[in-house]
Write a protein that holds these residues in place. Sequence first.
Motif, PDB file in Angstrom:
ATOM      1  N   VAL A 268     124.902  60.724 -76.350  1.00 36.79           N
ATOM      2  CA  VAL A 268     126.122  60.372 -75.622  1.00 36.79           C
ATOM      3  C   VAL A 268     127.338  60.773 -76.448  1.00 36.79           C
ATOM      4  CG1 VAL A 268     125.010  58.466 -74.404  1.00 36.79           C
ATOM      5  CG2 VAL A 268     126.212  58.007 -76.556  1.00 36.79           C
ATOM      6  N   ASN A 269     128.440  61.033 -75.761  1.00 36.91           N
ATOM      7  CA  ASN A 269     129.693  61.297 -76.471  1.00 36.91           C
ATOM      8  C   ASN A 269     130.701  60.190 -76.232  1.00 36.91           C
ATOM      9  OD1 ASN A 269     130.581  61.738 -73.889  1.00 36.91           O
ATOM     10  ND2 ASN A 269     131.596  63.675 -74.312  1.00 36.91           N
ATOM     11  N   ASN A 270     130.262  59.155 -75.547  1.00 35.48           N
ATOM     12  CA  ASN A 270     131.152  58.067 -75.182  1.00 35.48           C
ATOM     13  C   ASN A 270     130.306  56.802 -75.079  1.00 35.48           C
ATOM     14  OD1 ASN A 270     133.134  56.381 -74.141  1.00 35.48           O
ATOM     15  ND2 ASN A 270     133.396  57.509 -72.237  1.00 35.48           N
ATOM     16  N   LEU A 271     130.640  55.788 -75.867  1.00 32.75           N
ATOM     17  CA  LEU A 271     129.946  54.509 -75.767  1.00 32.75           C
ATOM     18  C   LEU A 271     130.996  53.413 -75.852  1.00 32.75           C
ATOM     19  CD1 LEU A 271     126.567  53.443 -77.222  1.00 32.75           C
ATOM     20  CD2 LEU A 271     128.501  51.869 -77.335  1.00 32.75           C
ATOM     21  N   GLN A 272     130.946  52.507 -74.911  1.00 29.96           N
ATOM     22  CA  GLN A 272     131.935  51.436 -74.807  1.00 29.96           C
ATOM     23  C   GLN A 272     131.230  50.081 -74.776  1.00 29.96           C
ATOM     24  OE1 GLN A 272     135.321  52.071 -74.420  1.00 29.96           O
ATOM     25  NE2 GLN A 272     135.170  54.312 -74.178  1.00 29.96           N
ATOM     26  N   TRP A 273     131.891  49.098 -75.326  1.00 32.30           N
ATOM     27  CA  TRP A 273     131.510  47.699 -75.138  1.00 32.30           C
ATOM     28  C   TRP A 273     132.635  47.012 -74.364  1.00 32.30           C
ATOM     29  CZ3 TRP A 273     126.967  45.306 -75.969  1.00 32.30           C
ATOM     30  CH2 TRP A 273     126.051  45.900 -76.843  1.00 32.30           C
ATOM     31  N   PHE A 274     132.226  46.224 -73.351  1.00 29.24           N
ATOM     32  CA  PHE A 274     133.172  45.480 -72.531  1.00 29.24           C
ATOM     33  C   PHE A 274     132.785  44.002 -72.536  1.00 29.24           C
ATOM     34  CE2 PHE A 274     135.453  48.860 -70.302  1.00 29.24           C
ATOM     35  CZ  PHE A 274     134.566  49.926 -70.343  1.00 29.24           C
ATOM     36  N   HIS A 275     133.778  43.158 -72.340  1.00 33.93           N
ATOM     37  CA  HIS A 275     133.555  41.735 -72.106  1.00 33.93           C
ATOM     38  C   HIS A 275     134.107  41.395 -70.728  1.00 33.93           C
ATOM     39  CE1 HIS A 275     134.907  37.335 -72.806  1.00 33.93           C
ATOM     40  NE2 HIS A 275     133.627  37.349 -72.470  1.00 33.93           N
ATOM     41  N   GLN A 276     133.254  40.772 -69.899  1.00 35.32           N
ATOM     42  CA  GLN A 276     133.717  40.280 -68.601  1.00 35.32           C
ATOM     43  C   GLN A 276     133.828  38.761 -68.683  1.00 35.32           C
ATOM     44  OE1 GLN A 276     131.190  40.919 -65.089  1.00 35.32           O
ATOM     45  NE2 GLN A 276     133.049  41.407 -63.935  1.00 35.32           N
ATOM     46  N   ASN A 277     135.034  38.247 -68.541  1.00 38.32           N
ATOM     47  CA  ASN A 277     135.218  36.804 -68.674  1.00 38.32           C
ATOM     48  C   ASN A 277     134.722  36.081 -67.401  1.00 38.32           C
ATOM     49  OD1 ASN A 277     137.255  36.878 -66.707  1.00 38.32           O
ATOM     50  ND2 ASN A 277     138.897  36.995 -68.236  1.00 38.32           N
ATOM     51  N   PRO A 278     134.646  34.764 -67.460  1.00 40.73           N
ATOM     52  CA  PRO A 278     134.106  34.027 -66.296  1.00 40.73           C
ATOM     53  C   PRO A 278     134.898  34.215 -65.010  1.00 40.73           C
ATOM     54  CG  PRO A 278     134.024  32.674 -68.261  1.00 40.73           C
ATOM     55  CD  PRO A 278     134.791  33.908 -68.639  1.00 40.73           C
ATOM     56  N   TRP A 279     136.113  34.752 -65.074  1.00 38.53           N
ATOM     57  CA  TRP A 279     136.902  35.008 -63.871  1.00 38.53           C
ATOM     58  C   TRP A 279     136.724  36.441 -63.381  1.00 38.53           C
ATOM     59  CZ3 TRP A 279     138.207  32.312 -68.122  1.00 38.53           C
ATOM     60  CH2 TRP A 279     138.439  30.952 -67.933  1.00 38.53           C
ATOM     61  N   GLY A 280     135.865  37.199 -64.052  1.00 39.34           N
ATOM     62  CA  GLY A 280     135.520  38.535 -63.579  1.00 39.34           C
ATOM     63  C   GLY A 280     136.290  39.684 -64.196  1.00 39.34           C
ATOM     64  N   GLN A 281     137.267  39.399 -65.033  1.00 38.80           N
ATOM     65  CA  GLN A 281     138.072  40.466 -65.633  1.00 38.80           C
ATOM     66  C   GLN A 281     137.302  41.160 -66.759  1.00 38.80           C
ATOM     67  OE1 GLN A 281     141.417  41.508 -64.753  1.00 38.80           O
ATOM     68  NE2 GLN A 281     140.672  43.209 -65.998  1.00 38.80           N
ATOM     69  N   LEU A 282     137.235  42.470 -66.681  1.00 38.14           N
ATOM     70  CA  LEU A 282     136.564  43.284 -67.704  1.00 38.14           C
ATOM     71  C   LEU A 282     137.585  43.768 -68.728  1.00 38.14           C
ATOM     72  CD1 LEU A 282     134.166  45.355 -65.528  1.00 38.14           C
ATOM     73  CD2 LEU A 282     133.519  44.521 -67.765  1.00 38.14           C
TER      74      LEU A 282
END
Lengths: 110, 114
Positions: A29-43
């Motif tokens: 891969v040339n792109n790897l991301q980590w995201f957090h989605q809070n309990p209200w759905g916002q990434l």
Amino acid sequence: GIQVEQSPPDLILQEGANSTLRCNFSDSVNNLQWFHQNPWGQLINLFYIPSGTKQNGRLSATTVATERYSLLYISSSQTTDSGVYFCAVGGSGNTGKLIFGQGTTLQVKP
Amino acid sequence: DVKVTQSSRYLVKRTGEKVFLECVQDMDHENMFWYRQDPGLGLRLIYFSYDVKMKEKGDIPEGYSVSREKKERFSLILESASTNQTSMYLCASSFVDRGGYGYTFGSGTRLTVV
């Protein structure tokens, strides 16, 4: 296409504990991301990390591209860390398309 | 603060209706995306756009179309809504520079088709 697997699927921690989330991917891969989605759905975008190590406060991430995995470390967890953590990867090209894993659901108890 | 704004937080539509989901970004980003999120399936890409009037299908484009007439606006269209399109829809925009890729997501639209 590229497969993305995250583990564990669910995690329950006591406030103050540390944790490690894992992301395995099936191709380079040339792109790897980590995201957090809070309990209200916002990434929220946490890290861009196709290789190497980055740190941001209590969070850090390491990607070993040659072995096709990435780790997200959360230290001294807080209740606000609860939510779903997603790993997402992109292949060659600059389109920015991402393939998401199914996520790790983290619950931090007070 | 940069923003991606989705026009509705909750939407209820009837089977067979034509549905428009609107997304606006204020960051001058080239790339915009529509994902749907379903329990146990994560986020799946429906369509993306890399420039005005340019679009490409994602992994699950069937039953959807998109429109990008202006750089800041990316619309998702359900031509004839069906109950299996009940889902959370997330819009995102992205950039790429020397530091790599960055993404901003909207708050999502929870669509229920009855």
